[in-house]
Design an enzyme around this catalytic site. Structure first.
Site, PDB file in Angstrom:
ATOM      1  N   SER A  34       0.832  -1.207   0.000  1.00  0.00           N
ATOM      2  CA  SER A  34       0.000   0.000   0.000  1.00  0.00           C
ATOM      3  C   SER A  34       0.866   1.257   0.000  1.00  0.00           C
ATOM      4  CB  SER A  34      -0.910   0.038   1.231  1.00  0.00           C
ATOM      5  OG  SER A  34      -1.734  -1.096   1.275  1.00  0.00           O
TER       6      SER A  34
HETATM    7  N1  SAH Z   1      -0.889  -4.932   4.176  1.00  0.00           N
HETATM    8  C1  SAH Z   1      -0.203  -5.203   2.940  1.00  0.00           C
HETATM    9  C2  SAH Z   1      -1.032  -4.761   1.744  1.00  0.00           C
HETATM   10  C3  SAH Z   1      -1.190  -5.877   0.805  1.00  0.00           C
HETATM   11  S1  SAH Z   1      -2.387  -5.727  -0.472  1.00  0.00           S
HETATM   12  C4  SAH Z   1       1.190  -4.638   2.927  1.00  0.00           C
HETATM   13  O1  SAH Z   1       1.555  -3.910   3.878  1.00  0.00           O
HETATM   14  O2  SAH Z   1       1.975  -4.911   2.010  1.00  0.00           O
HETATM   15  C5  SAH Z   1      -3.705  -6.726   0.146  1.00  0.00           C
HETATM   16  C6  SAH Z   1      -3.405  -8.157   0.470  1.00  0.00           C
HETATM   17  O3  SAH Z   1      -4.631  -8.762   0.910  1.00  0.00           O
HETATM   18  C7  SAH Z   1      -2.935  -9.016  -0.706  1.00  0.00           C
HETATM   19  O4  SAH Z   1      -1.717  -9.633  -0.369  1.00  0.00           O
HETATM   20  C8  SAH Z   1      -4.044 -10.046  -0.885  1.00  0.00           C
HETATM   21  O5  SAH Z   1      -3.586 -11.318  -1.299  1.00  0.00           O
HETATM   22  C9  SAH Z   1      -4.633 -10.105   0.510  1.00  0.00           C
HETATM   23  N2  SAH Z   1      -6.018 -10.597   0.609  1.00  0.00           N
HETATM   24  C10 SAH Z   1      -7.068 -10.358  -0.214  1.00  0.00           C
HETATM   25  N3  SAH Z   1      -8.173 -10.985   0.225  1.00  0.00           N
HETATM   26  C11 SAH Z   1      -7.822 -11.628   1.383  1.00  0.00           C
HETATM   27  C12 SAH Z   1      -8.507 -12.480   2.298  1.00  0.00           C
HETATM   28  N4  SAH Z   1      -9.804 -12.809   2.157  1.00  0.00           N
HETATM   29  N5  SAH Z   1      -7.821 -12.963   3.354  1.00  0.00           N
HETATM   30  C13 SAH Z   1      -6.505 -12.673   3.533  1.00  0.00           C
HETATM   31  N6  SAH Z   1      -5.795 -11.889   2.693  1.00  0.00           N
HETATM   32  C14 SAH Z   1      -6.441 -11.374   1.630  1.00  0.00           C
END
Ligand code: SAH
Length: 226
Positions: free
Chosen positions: A76
């Site tokens: 993000s």
């Molecule tokens: N917090 C992260 C942002 C990652 S983007 C960081 O600091 O880098 C969002 C993430 O959510 C992705 O890796 C995606 O695979 C995950 N995601 C999406 N749906 C999800 C779910 N139902 N359960 C767990 N993770 C999920």
């Protein structure tokens, strides 16, 4: 800007004065954009964001924007991380559930602020890569899980705070149940066209208050594991 989903698969784990300087500038940018929680800003000043990204982005790691981390996902934008974290009003030893580990950057920011972090990722590759990431060993307070975030972690509930870092098409009911009374859940709600940031305050067992904040654009929260 368009980035192909191509990575050289290397990371630069040197934190030079140049990186530190760029990080301080990023903190100033976030301050100008309205982030005022000093604990959030301190954590961003401390955690080397370039450790979480491919060396291809080494020079760009401290720009205030999202970057690809593989598997079609992104780390993000720092402003978004700071915004969500500020809404959580983190106190030391808060028990925090994070949905969407991704690179693990957000989890490290929370741990740097003294929170105990339980983070869930639905993509095995991303889960594995954070699990074995050397920098994570600086934060024994982070526990990572492979699973579907819609289910939360009933075994470890209740949590003081819940943060969802993917776009939820609706407010996930099970996550509300796993929140302590007096706790907060911060979640971007909406479809692919964009989301509104919600902060939900749990006032009682079936009593919630929704606060609605700014517009954001996250990758979607998907069901099941991959
Ligand atoms: N917090 C992260 C942002 C990652 S983007 C960081 O600091 O880098 C969002 C993430 O959510 C992705 O890796 C995606 O695979 C995950 N995601 C999406 N749906 C999800 C779910 N139902 N359960 C767990 N993770 C999920």
């Amino acid at each position: 800007m368009y980035f192909p989903d191509y990575f050289c698969g290397m990371r630069n784990f040197e934190d030079t004065w140049r990186h530190k300087g760029m990080r301080s500038k990023l903190v100033e940018t976030l301050r100008e954009k309205g982030i005022s929680d000093e604990n959030v800003l301190n954590a961003i000043e401390k955690v080397p964001r370039h450790f979480f990204m491919d060396t291809a982005f080494d020079d760009l790691a401290y720009q205030d924007r999202a970057f690809p981390i593989g598997e079609g996902q992104t780390i993000s934008q720092p402003y978004t991380v700071a915004y969500q974290t500020q809404l959580l009003e983190i106190k030391a030893f808060d028990k925090v559930l994070e949905i969407g580990t991704g690179s693990g950057y957000q989890a490290c920011i929370l741990a740097e602020m003294g929170a105990r972090v339980f983070t869930i990722e639905r993509q095995k590759k991303l889960y594995d890569s954070f699990k074995t990431f050397f920098f994570k060993s600086n934060y024994p307070a982070i526990k990572s899980f492979y699973g579907d975030g819609y289910e939360g972690l009933p075994t470890y509930a209740p949590f003081d705070k819940v943060i969802v870092t993917a776009a939820a098409p609706y407010i996930p009911e099970k996550l509300l149940q796993q929140l302590k009374i007096g706790g907060y859940m911060v979640v971007p709600v909406g479809g692919r066209e964009g989301q509104r940031m919600f902060r939900i305050v749990k006032k009682g067992d079936d009593h919630y208050e929704n606060e609605v904040y700014d517009n954001f654009s996250f990758v979607p929260m998907l069901g099941g594991k991959k």
